[in-house]
Design a protein around this motif. Sequence first.
Motif, PDB file in Angstrom:
ATOM      1  N   GLN A  42      69.902  31.277 -59.920  1.00 27.69           N
ATOM      2  CA  GLN A  42      71.172  31.891 -60.322  1.00 27.69           C
ATOM      3  C   GLN A  42      71.810  31.105 -61.471  1.00 27.69           C
ATOM      4  O   GLN A  42      72.379  31.697 -62.396  1.00 27.69           O
ATOM      5  CB  GLN A  42      72.122  31.963 -59.123  1.00 27.69           C
ATOM      6  N   ASP A  43      71.689  29.778 -61.416  1.00 27.86           N
ATOM      7  CA  ASP A  43      72.211  28.944 -62.502  1.00 27.86           C
ATOM      8  C   ASP A  43      71.452  29.203 -63.801  1.00 27.86           C
ATOM      9  O   ASP A  43      72.046  29.264 -64.875  1.00 27.86           O
ATOM     10  CB  ASP A  43      72.126  27.456 -62.136  1.00 27.86           C
ATOM     11  N   PHE A  44      70.123  29.377 -63.698  1.00 30.74           N
ATOM     12  CA  PHE A  44      69.343  29.678 -64.897  1.00 30.74           C
ATOM     13  C   PHE A  44      69.759  31.031 -65.466  1.00 30.74           C
ATOM     14  O   PHE A  44      69.939  31.176 -66.682  1.00 30.74           O
ATOM     15  CB  PHE A  44      67.834  29.678 -64.614  1.00 30.74           C
ATOM     16  N   LYS A  45      69.928  32.024 -64.598  1.00 30.25           N
ATOM     17  CA  LYS A  45      70.346  33.359 -65.036  1.00 30.25           C
ATOM     18  C   LYS A  45      71.672  33.279 -65.797  1.00 30.25           C
ATOM     19  O   LYS A  45      71.812  33.860 -66.876  1.00 30.25           O
ATOM     20  CB  LYS A  45      70.466  34.283 -63.821  1.00 30.25           C
ATOM     21  N   ALA A  46      72.654  32.541 -65.236  1.00 27.26           N
ATOM     22  CA  ALA A  46      73.966  32.401 -65.888  1.00 27.26           C
ATOM     23  C   ALA A  46      73.832  31.680 -67.230  1.00 27.26           C
ATOM     24  O   ALA A  46      74.504  32.027 -68.198  1.00 27.26           O
ATOM     25  CB  ALA A  46      74.930  31.653 -64.975  1.00 27.26           C
ATOM     26  N   PHE A  47      72.945  30.694 -67.297  1.00 28.18           N
ATOM     27  CA  PHE A  47      72.705  29.987 -68.552  1.00 28.18           C
ATOM     28  C   PHE A  47      72.049  30.923 -69.569  1.00 28.18           C
ATOM     29  O   PHE A  47      72.503  31.042 -70.714  1.00 28.18           O
ATOM     30  CB  PHE A  47      71.824  28.750 -68.320  1.00 28.18           C
ATOM     31  N   ALA A  48      70.988  31.600 -69.159  1.00 28.78           N
ATOM     32  CA  ALA A  48      70.218  32.444 -70.083  1.00 28.78           C
ATOM     33  C   ALA A  48      71.030  33.638 -70.588  1.00 28.78           C
ATOM     34  O   ALA A  48      71.005  33.949 -71.774  1.00 28.78           O
ATOM     35  CB  ALA A  48      68.933  32.934 -69.394  1.00 28.78           C
ATOM     36  N   GLU A  49      71.762  34.291 -69.697  1.00 27.87           N
ATOM     37  CA  GLU A  49      72.489  35.496 -70.072  1.00 27.87           C
ATOM     38  C   GLU A  49      73.850  35.209 -70.713  1.00 27.87           C
ATOM     39  O   GLU A  49      74.287  35.954 -71.586  1.00 27.87           O
ATOM     40  CB  GLU A  49      72.708  36.382 -68.835  1.00 27.87           C
ATOM     41  N   GLN A  50      74.546  34.149 -70.250  1.00 29.93           N
ATOM     42  CA  GLN A  50      75.931  33.924 -70.676  1.00 29.93           C
ATOM     43  C   GLN A  50      76.171  32.559 -71.309  1.00 29.93           C
ATOM     44  O   GLN A  50      77.295  32.249 -71.693  1.00 29.93           O
ATOM     45  CB  GLN A  50      76.858  34.067 -69.463  1.00 29.93           C
ATOM     46  N   GLY A  51      75.138  31.716 -71.357  1.00 30.34           N
ATOM     47  CA  GLY A  51      75.306  30.375 -71.950  1.00 30.34           C
ATOM     48  C   GLY A  51      76.050  29.401 -71.060  1.00 30.34           C
ATOM     49  O   GLY A  51      76.502  28.354 -71.536  1.00 30.34           O
ATOM     50  N   LYS A  52      76.202  29.698 -69.767  1.00 26.05           N
ATOM     51  CA  LYS A  52      76.923  28.802 -68.847  1.00 26.05           C
ATOM     52  C   LYS A  52      76.090  27.543 -68.584  1.00 26.05           C
ATOM     53  O   LYS A  52      74.895  27.608 -68.382  1.00 26.05           O
ATOM     54  CB  LYS A  52      77.228  29.494 -67.536  1.00 26.05           C
ATOM     55  N   ASP A  53      76.786  26.402 -68.571  1.00 24.80           N
ATOM     56  CA  ASP A  53      76.161  25.098 -68.359  1.00 24.80           C
ATOM     57  C   ASP A  53      76.658  24.546 -67.030  1.00 24.80           C
ATOM     58  O   ASP A  53      77.869  24.384 -66.845  1.00 24.80           O
ATOM     59  CB  ASP A  53      76.565  24.159 -69.524  1.00 24.80           C
ATOM     60  N   VAL A  54      75.745  24.229 -66.100  1.00 22.48           N
ATOM     61  CA  VAL A  54      76.157  23.759 -64.774  1.00 22.48           C
ATOM     62  C   VAL A  54      76.935  22.442 -64.843  1.00 22.48           C
ATOM     63  O   VAL A  54      77.711  22.131 -63.948  1.00 22.48           O
ATOM     64  CB  VAL A  54      74.960  23.584 -63.800  1.00 22.48           C
ATOM     65  N   ARG A  55      76.756  21.681 -65.903  1.00 22.21           N
ATOM     66  CA  ARG A  55      77.469  20.409 -66.030  1.00 22.21           C
ATOM     67  C   ARG A  55      78.963  20.630 -66.285  1.00 22.21           C
ATOM     68  O   ARG A  55      79.762  19.735 -66.091  1.00 22.21           O
ATOM     69  CB  ARG A  55      76.864  19.565 -67.154  1.00 22.21           C
TER      70      ARG A  55
END
Length: 163
Positions: free
Chosen positions: A146-159
């Motif tokens: 889910q974190d990868f999906k948010a990063f790939a689709e929206q550029g969200k960074d878990v940090r």
Amino acid sequence: MKYTVSIEIALPRERVAQLLADPAHLPKWLRGLVLHEPLSGVHGHVGTKSRVVMQTGKQKMEGTETITRREPADLHKIPKGSVVHFEREIVAGGMWSVARERLTEAGPETTLWVSESEYRFSGLLMRLVGLLMPGAFRKQSLQHMQDFKAFAEQGKDVREAKD
């Protein structure tokens, strides 16, 4: 212990494969990653061994990751209809695991990512963890996806997440 989790990502399969394979992006979506450094080989290629350090709360895990499969080797101009495979083995204190990742086209601009994980434990403590908390491993795998999906689709960074 074995389980399978999957997720759809609203990007073409080739782009998803390239993002997953790029070591520069790992800290952006792999929650808890402290260190991922190649010890031998080229990052992400078959045969490469890397030192991996993950931290969840106060628990720190260090292990050695070996890439056992990457098909196709070149992630540019992937033939239509083919399946992209990434497989890796991780050995850590009291634990051995393997992850088998498959990327398929779910649509023209959508990728289905299926991840099969298998764990084997040695030592009393790790066997107890495996017996008492099998859902925690599945939940963590799904969180990473889910974190990868948010990063790939929206550029969200878990940090940058507030959790």
